[in-house]
Design an enzyme around this catalytic site. Structure first.
Site, PDB file in Angstrom:
ATOM      1  N   ALA A  32       0.948  -1.098  -0.082  1.00  0.00           N
ATOM      2  CA  ALA A  32       0.069   0.055  -0.096  1.00  0.00           C
ATOM      3  C   ALA A  32       0.959   1.267  -0.129  1.00  0.00           C
ATOM      4  CB  ALA A  32      -0.955   0.014   1.225  1.00  0.00           C
ATOM      5  N   HIS A  37       7.261   5.978   1.581  1.00  0.00           N
ATOM      6  CA  HIS A  37       7.982   4.646   1.022  1.00  0.00           C
ATOM      7  C   HIS A  37       8.984   5.015   0.046  1.00  0.00           C
ATOM      8  CE1 HIS A  37       4.260   2.479   2.395  1.00  0.00           C
ATOM      9  NE2 HIS A  37       5.299   1.943   3.314  1.00  0.00           N
TER      10      HIS A  37
HETATM   11  P1  AMP Z   1       5.270  -0.020   6.125  1.00  0.00           P
HETATM   12  O1  AMP Z   1       4.906  -0.507   4.945  1.00  0.00           O
HETATM   13  O2  AMP Z   1       4.369   0.891   7.026  1.00  0.00           O
HETATM   14  O3  AMP Z   1       5.649  -1.064   7.315  1.00  0.00           O
HETATM   15  O4  AMP Z   1       6.397   0.945   6.341  1.00  0.00           O
HETATM   16  C1  AMP Z   1       7.714   0.594   5.540  1.00  0.00           C
HETATM   17  C2  AMP Z   1       8.723   1.637   5.957  1.00  0.00           C
HETATM   18  O5  AMP Z   1       8.341   2.644   5.274  1.00  0.00           O
HETATM   19  C3  AMP Z   1       9.063   1.595   7.353  1.00  0.00           C
HETATM   20  O6  AMP Z   1      10.553   1.713   7.550  1.00  0.00           O
HETATM   21  C4  AMP Z   1       8.435   2.858   7.403  1.00  0.00           C
HETATM   22  O7  AMP Z   1       8.757   3.708   8.677  1.00  0.00           O
HETATM   23  C5  AMP Z   1       8.600   3.758   6.241  1.00  0.00           C
HETATM   24  N1  AMP Z   1       7.480   4.710   6.290  1.00  0.00           N
HETATM   25  C6  AMP Z   1       5.991   4.540   6.405  1.00  0.00           C
HETATM   26  N2  AMP Z   1       5.570   5.901   6.207  1.00  0.00           N
HETATM   27  C7  AMP Z   1       6.375   6.794   6.025  1.00  0.00           C
HETATM   28  C8  AMP Z   1       6.506   8.338   6.013  1.00  0.00           C
HETATM   29  N3  AMP Z   1       5.428   8.880   6.076  1.00  0.00           N
HETATM   30  N4  AMP Z   1       7.658   8.824   6.149  1.00  0.00           N
HETATM   31  C9  AMP Z   1       9.189   8.027   5.850  1.00  0.00           C
HETATM   32  N5  AMP Z   1       9.042   6.734   6.056  1.00  0.00           N
HETATM   33  C10 AMP Z   1       7.889   6.229   6.350  1.00  0.00           C
END
Ligand code: AMP
Length: 280
Positions: A32, A37
């Site tokens: 998603a 990301h």
């Molecule tokens: P997730 O798919 O939510 O597990 O996130 C995957 C990676 O993307 C993790 O390292 C999160 O901290 C990073 N991430 C998610 N949202 C953000 C954002 N708004 N800004 C920076 N990094 C993000």
């Protein structure tokens, strides 16, 4: 861009790239995908010869089965976005590939970091995170791995995982990407109702106000300020903590030498959103 789904294919690809001396950047995600990301991907692209992104909704890190069930899954849009961002490989394994012996987490001791905030409110969450990230590190053998400060406690957990096990890779933190209205980008934002879309930017607004307020008030008074501010919104505050960036322990007396951050978890209806802000 190559899409790989099983660990054998991945192994062959990694081996051939390692053999030709290429550096590997790794960005683990749960899909998603959004600009947050992609900011991790861009940083990886700029620092490594090749970038691998994993897309895997990890069941062991969900303490709430309904949250797991409702987690958005958008594989087609994700692969399109990753291709445009110049990713070399996207690894999309099945649950059976990652957990051939069943969905189980290992138990970790991260010197108490795992018991604060998200650890308190989501029991078992960080055991699940560290288990899956440890497995991915073994499979991908990256030179660098990229983690967003959006999940600051997760980033600290992974840094500890690497330190404790002397893993030969660098963890690279990436700043939080926000919507123009200040809301931290999150896969969960797509589930917000129109009403909550309007309310949720207040999370960052209140964090910024708290930062200002803290300049002339105590931490305790700032916590009360935040609780009071949320009582005037349609959002439900789960916690607001001011914590040491390194230990993540709650800080009550602020001294200039400590690096501190405000951490928050809020419910917008049934959708749980987290954010944080540096308070130095
Ligand atoms: P997730 O798919 O939510 O597990 O996130 C995957 C990676 O993307 C993790 O390292 C999160 O901290 C990073 N991430 C998610 N949202 C953000 C954002 N708004 N800004 C920076 N990094 C993000």
């Amino acid at each position: 861009m190559i899409i790989l789904r099983n660990s054998e294919e991945l192994k062959i690809w990694i081996k051939s790239n390692k053999n030709s001396g290429k550096t590997i950047g790794f960005v683990p995600t749960m899909g998603a995908l959004h600009e947050g990301h992609i900011s991790l991907v861009r940083k990886s692209n700029s620092e490594n010869d090749v970038t691998i992104v994993s897309v895997f909704v990890n069941p062991t890190q969900f303490n709430n089965p309904d949250d797991l069930k409702k987690y958005p899954r958008t594989e087609e849009a994700d692969t399109r976005l990753l291709e445009q961002a110049g990713v070399d490989v996207v690894f999309i394994p099945t649950v059976e590939t990652i957990y051939p012996e069943g969905e189980m987490s290992k138990k970790f001791d991260f010197k108490g970091i795992e018991n604060q905030m998200e650890g308190k409110f989501r029991p078992g969450h960080f055991d699940g995170v560290a288990t899956v990230v440890g497995k991915f590190f073994e499979m991908v053998q990256p030179d660098r791995a990229y983690f967003g400060e959006k999940d600051f406690q997760q980033l600290r957990i992974i840094q500890e995982l690497v330190n404790q096990n002397d893993l030969p890779l660098q963890i690279v933190p990436v700043p939080i990407m926000r919507e123009p209205n200040g809301l931290a980008m999150s896969s969960r934002n797509t589930r917000l109702s129109p009403e909550m879309r309007k309310e949720s930017p207040k999370i960052y607004q209140i964090l910024q106000e708290a930062h200002e307020f803290l300049k002339s008030h105590s931490i305790q008074e700032t916590k009360e300020f935040v609780t009071n501010a949320f009582s005037k919104t349609k959002l439900k505050l789960e916690y607001f903590e001011v914590a040491d960036e390194s230990t993540l322990e709650s800080v009550l007396d602020y001294t200039e030498t400590k690096k501190i951050r405000g951490f928050i978890a809020v419910f917008a209806d049934d959708i749980r959103l987290i954010d944080n802000i540096s308070l130095n």
